[in-house]
Design an enzyme around this catalytic site. Structure first.
Site, PDB file in Angstrom:
ATOM      1  N   HIS A 356      -3.568   1.705  25.624  1.00  0.00           N
ATOM      2  CA  HIS A 356      -3.686   1.591  24.124  1.00  0.00           C
ATOM      3  C   HIS A 356      -2.603   0.625  23.703  1.00  0.00           C
ATOM      4  CE1 HIS A 356      -6.238   4.977  23.084  1.00  0.00           C
ATOM      5  NE2 HIS A 356      -6.042   5.418  23.771  1.00  0.00           N
ATOM      6  N   LYS A 544      -0.978   3.844   7.732  1.00  0.00           N
ATOM      7  CA  LYS A 544      -1.009   4.025   9.528  1.00  0.00           C
ATOM      8  C   LYS A 544       0.640   4.251   9.696  1.00  0.00           C
ATOM      9  CE  LYS A 544      -2.663  -0.384   9.453  1.00  0.00           C
ATOM     10  NZ  LYS A 544      -3.821  -0.352  10.316  1.00  0.00           N
ATOM     11  N   ARG A 545       0.989   4.313  10.968  1.00  0.00           N
ATOM     12  CA  ARG A 545       2.158   4.323  11.673  1.00  0.00           C
ATOM     13  C   ARG A 545       3.188   3.108  11.248  1.00  0.00           C
ATOM     14  NH1 ARG A 545       3.850   2.931  16.793  1.00  0.00           N
ATOM     15  NH2 ARG A 545       1.790   2.349  17.369  1.00  0.00           N
ATOM     16  N   LYS A 550       3.046  -3.803  12.876  1.00  0.00           N
ATOM     17  CA  LYS A 550       1.672  -3.496  11.942  1.00  0.00           C
ATOM     18  C   LYS A 550       2.036  -4.204  10.480  1.00  0.00           C
ATOM     19  CE  LYS A 550       0.707   0.931  13.959  1.00  0.00           C
ATOM     20  NZ  LYS A 550      -0.713   0.615  14.453  1.00  0.00           N
ATOM     21  N   THR A 652      -8.138   2.435  14.310  1.00  0.00           N
ATOM     22  CA  THR A 652      -9.428   3.109  13.818  1.00  0.00           C
ATOM     23  C   THR A 652      -9.265   3.238  12.331  1.00  0.00           C
ATOM     24  OG1 THR A 652      -8.024   5.048  14.434  1.00  0.00           O
ATOM     25  CG2 THR A 652      -9.579   4.260  16.014  1.00  0.00           C
ATOM     26  N   LYS A 656     -12.194   3.387   9.450  1.00  0.00           N
ATOM     27  CA  LYS A 656     -12.491   4.554   8.584  1.00  0.00           C
ATOM     28  C   LYS A 656     -12.671   3.610   7.018  1.00  0.00           C
ATOM     29  CE  LYS A 656      -9.820   7.576  11.387  1.00  0.00           C
ATOM     30  NZ  LYS A 656      -8.411   7.408  11.869  1.00  0.00           N
TER      31      LYS A 656
END
Length: 815
Positions: A356, A544-545, A550, A652, A656
């Protein structure tokens, strides 16, 4: 599922009486939630038992998904929707003057996961059951989840997530299936009857692993699979003698130490004791799960373990459960007397591994001294696995000593779990096309050269039952009205929505649904955080985290730029925007927590400045979790997917957003590439360096962030505002962020994630967002086409890919 309203009422009444000694008029909201859930669980239980019997009656290959996280979210609505009885239950409650929404809100989010890894696992379990495949999950029953996030003075503060303060009505304790897991001790040798050596561990600390089962209910099918979660305790954790000697803390010390194993998800591992606890957790649930599987196999088929891979495929979700590979070797050799070659043959046909991450630092490795001290026999087995691997490498690369050392599972005082996984598994998969390609050509190139046949791609997906049917019921009704049913189990049917892309009435209906969802979110945030959101503004959302790659930092720097521009240019009049963040930072991740502080500091400044009121607002949603995500995705206009190209494995959240009609602004990273391929580049806002461009820059060592500051005065101003007192009178709070981007800190080169390099392109893309949003019909068409072309990103498709290429399962119909 058949539903009898009167029987359900009777069950509800009986449950309240039996559990709480109350009738419906006396019950509070939580009592009613518990009773409704328990009554629904009784209906589900019949199919759960039938499913287990069917698997036993017709032995078949089953998949077991080992994961440190299962981010399940609330179970009540999801289970009622999947059994097709939600409307009936709502009607029964309405007849009793009970508001279903009030009941639903009593359920805490199960504290069993945190990020995309855990949510993917939950989606996979839903899809396996819905598609009638025999597939189950194994993990840990965390008492406190990771943490409950509060924002205090702009800072993240962690509190216990006490999700089990009441009982969980969806779990069933199976004390009869408890097993013992051992830590520490020393390895001793005895003899098997055939005079071969038998190894065993003595003087070990024993921990009891007790399983709790949760039903995984398929949609519109009788299949109910199982998520089995292990809780840790000590077999002799209470010392009465010490207690009577008034040494109360010491009397329960052993029990506390044991329970710590299943206390918290991802405890801080910045020190040796934290690392030891993390390793204990991983071995604890891996060992317990394998003991459970082997015990069941022996009871059904005896000890001919050559058949074990015929009936079991074990998918390792990232490196957390990779210690299961040597553990199964230990069980086969030390408990059943198999030889090494026979055991390895079984193991290497049983395990498959999902990678991952592309980040090298995220590939898990353990210091030898910690690993050997906690798991002495497992360490011996890993040593032997490694010895044989090194012999293989010497044969393959006889003069390349550097490669032999680099690929050794044990090197430089560390045990490399990803190397163990790749060597011991028959399949290694990435989770998006770009991710898998980068693994093969960059991060795991040596391993791909050695085992090319093992590598394959399985692009992630999400379950439309949770993320559309449950989270966005009005949009779901709109879709069904336009194209009929069937999309709930075959998301590719959404393609039929394309014919409405130029239907003005349909587009207006879609926009009205989006607007209603924005109003609902605004109402929720007003009630929970006293935040005032304008539903007429663009809802630009990054949830998100919190991690530097990110690039929440790129987002907030752009907000600072936008704020400056609004103040400086009276003629600048873009559409009103609300920027929404939701994220938890790992408790030991200092810089990520500083970014949260920056976001909240900027929000406080902007939200209290009358000069930009009605034009710009920033909101940080506290304690981001599944139940909050179910409100955010339907209300979002813009999906922020802005990670550094080549760093996000898949994502993901991007999927969504897509199925809920948000338009992506993002880099060509992870699954964004495939999203754009499906939706069309004209229906997204893509910017920034590509993965290939970044690889080239890094190979040439040519990146200099200073040049971006020199050529972009607006960016230079934003950066200086981090340290000139604009947002922090001490000039120090955000100094580390500034230094990390401009100079580099802690031995890192500057701007590791190319925030400054991509800033100008991001600003330009955001200008296009604002201009496009002003044309409401054009925007609605883009959003609708994103929904229509999201069929590929169902976890049902992902599971079918796994089944075809890796798991080789057969459907089992439960009559």
């Amino acid at each position: 599922m058949e539903f009898n309203a009167e029987e359900f009422k009777e069950n509800l009444t009986a449950r309240l009486k039996r559990q709480y000694g109350k009738d419906i008029t006396q019950a509070n909201a939580h009592d009613l939630f518990d009773a409704v859930s328990a009554s629904a669980q009784e209906l589900i239980m019949d199919n759960w038992m039938k499913t287990r019997r069917e698997y036993e009656k017709k032995p078949t290959r089953q998949v077991y998904y080992l994961s440190a996280e299962f981010l399940m979210g609330r179970a009540l609505s999801n289970n009622l929707i999947n059994t097709l009885i939600k409307d009936s239950v709502v009607d029964v409650l309405k007849s009793l003057n009970i508001d279903y929404n009030l009941i639903e809100d009593q359920e805490p989010d199960a504290g069993l996961g945190n990020g995309g890894l855990g949510r993917l696992a939950a989606c996979f379990l839903d899809s396996l059951a819905t598609l009638d495949y025999p597939g189950h999950g194994y993990g840990i029953r965390y008492e406190y989840g990771m943490f409950e996030q509060h924002i205090e003075n702009g800072y993240q503060v962690e509190y216990p997530d006490n999700w089990l303060v009441h009982r969980d009505p969806w779990e069933v304790k199976r004390s009869d299936l408890a097993v013992t897991v051992k830590f520490g001790g020393n390895v001793a040798v005895a003899k098997w009857p055939n005079d071969t050596d038998r190894f065993y561990v003595e003087n070990a600390e024993e921990i009891i692993a007790t399983p709790y089962d949760m039903p995984i209910v398929g949609y519109d099918t009788n299949t109910v699979n199982t998520l089995r979660l292990w809780q840790a305790s000590s077999p002799n954790g209470f010392d009465l003698q010490l207690f009577n000697d008034m040494q109360y803390n010491r009397a329960v010390e052993r029990q506390n130490d044991a329970e710590n194993i299943s206390r918290v998800l991802y405890p801080n591992d910045s020190g040796p004791s934290g690392k030891a606890l993390r390793l204990k957790q991983q071995y604890f649930f891996s060992s317990a799960s394998l003991q459970d599987l082997v015990r069941h196999f022996v009871s059904e088929y005896g000890t001919d373990f050559r058949k074990f891979p015929e009936y079991h495929v074990i998918q390792l979700n990232d490196t957390h459960p990779v210690v299961a590979i040597p553990e199964l070797m230990r069980i086969l050799m030390d408990e059943y007397g198999l030889g090494w070659d026979e055991s390895w043959s079984i193991v290497s046909k049983t395990f498959a591994y999902t990678n991952h991450t592309i980040l090298a630092e995220a590939l898990e490795k353990w210091p030898i001294n910690i690993f050997q001290g906690l798991l002495p026999r497992i360490y011996q087995i890993v040593e032997e696995i490694n010895r044989r691997l090194v012999m293989e490498l010497r044969d393959k690369y006889p003069t390349d000593y550097s490669k032999q050392n680099k690929m050794s599972i044990i090197n430089n005082g560390m045990i490399h779990m990803a190397w163990l996984a790749i060597h011991g598994c028959f399949s290694v998969n990435g989770v998006a096309a770009l991710h898998t390609e980068l693994l093969k050509t960059q991060e795991l190139k040596d391993w791909y050269d050695l085992y090319p046949q093992k590598f394959n791609n399985k692009t992630n997906g999400v379950t439309q039952r949770r993320w559309l049917l449950c989270a966005n019921p009005e949009l779901a009704k709109f879709i069904t009205a336009k194209i009929g049913n069937g999309w709930q189990k075959d998301l590719t049917k959404l393609k039929d929505l394309e014919k409405f892309a130029d239907d003005e009435a349909a587009l207006k209906e879609f926009l009205a649904i989006k607007q209603a969802n924005k109003v609902k979110l605004a109402s929720y945030l007003k009630e929970t955080q006293n935040e005032f959101l304008d539903p007429e503004s663009i809802f630009d959302v990054q949830i998100k985290r919190l991690h530097e790659y990110k690039r929440q930092l790129l987002n907030v720097l752009h907000i600072m730029y936008l704020y400056n521009r609004l103040l400086e240019d009276p003629n600048y009049n873009p559409p009103a925007r609300t920027f929404i963040f939701g994220a938890k930072a790992a408790s030991g991740y200092r810089r990520a927590k500083t970014i949260i502080k920056l976001i909240n500091t900027v929000a406080e400044r902007i939200n209290n400045d009358r000069r930009v009121r009605g034009k710009l607002r920033v909101v940080f949603v506290e304690n981001y979790r599944v139940s909050v995500a179910e409100k955010l995705f339907p209300a979002s206009d813009v999906s922020e997917q802005i990670s550094t190209a080549g760093k996000e494995a898949s994502g993901t959240g991007n999927m969504k957003f897509m199925i809920n009609g948000a338009v992506t602004i993002g880099t060509l990273d992870g699954a964004n590439i495939e999203i754009v391929e499906e939706a069309g580049a004209e229906n997204a806002f893509i910017f920034g360096l590509t993965a290939d461009e970044i690889i080239k820059i890094e190979s040439e060592h040519s990146y200099n962030p200073q040049k971006y500051l020199e050529r972009n005065p607006q960016l230079a101003k934003v950066m200086n505002q981090l340290i000139d007192g604009t947002y922090d009178p001490t000039h120090q709070l955000f100094r580390e962020i500034y230094d990390s981007l401009v100079y580099g800190v802690e031995g890192q080169r500057p701007d590791v994630y190319y925030v400054l390099a991509d800033f100008a392109a991001y600003v330009e893309a955001q200008e296009k967002v604002a201009a496009t949003y002003s044309d409401r019909m054009k925007w609605a068409k883009m959003a609708l086409l994103n929904i229509a072309r999201s069929g590929k990103f169902s976890s049902d498709r992902t599971i079918e890919d796994y089944v075809r290429d890796i798991w080789k399962l057969k459907k089992v119909e439960v009559k």
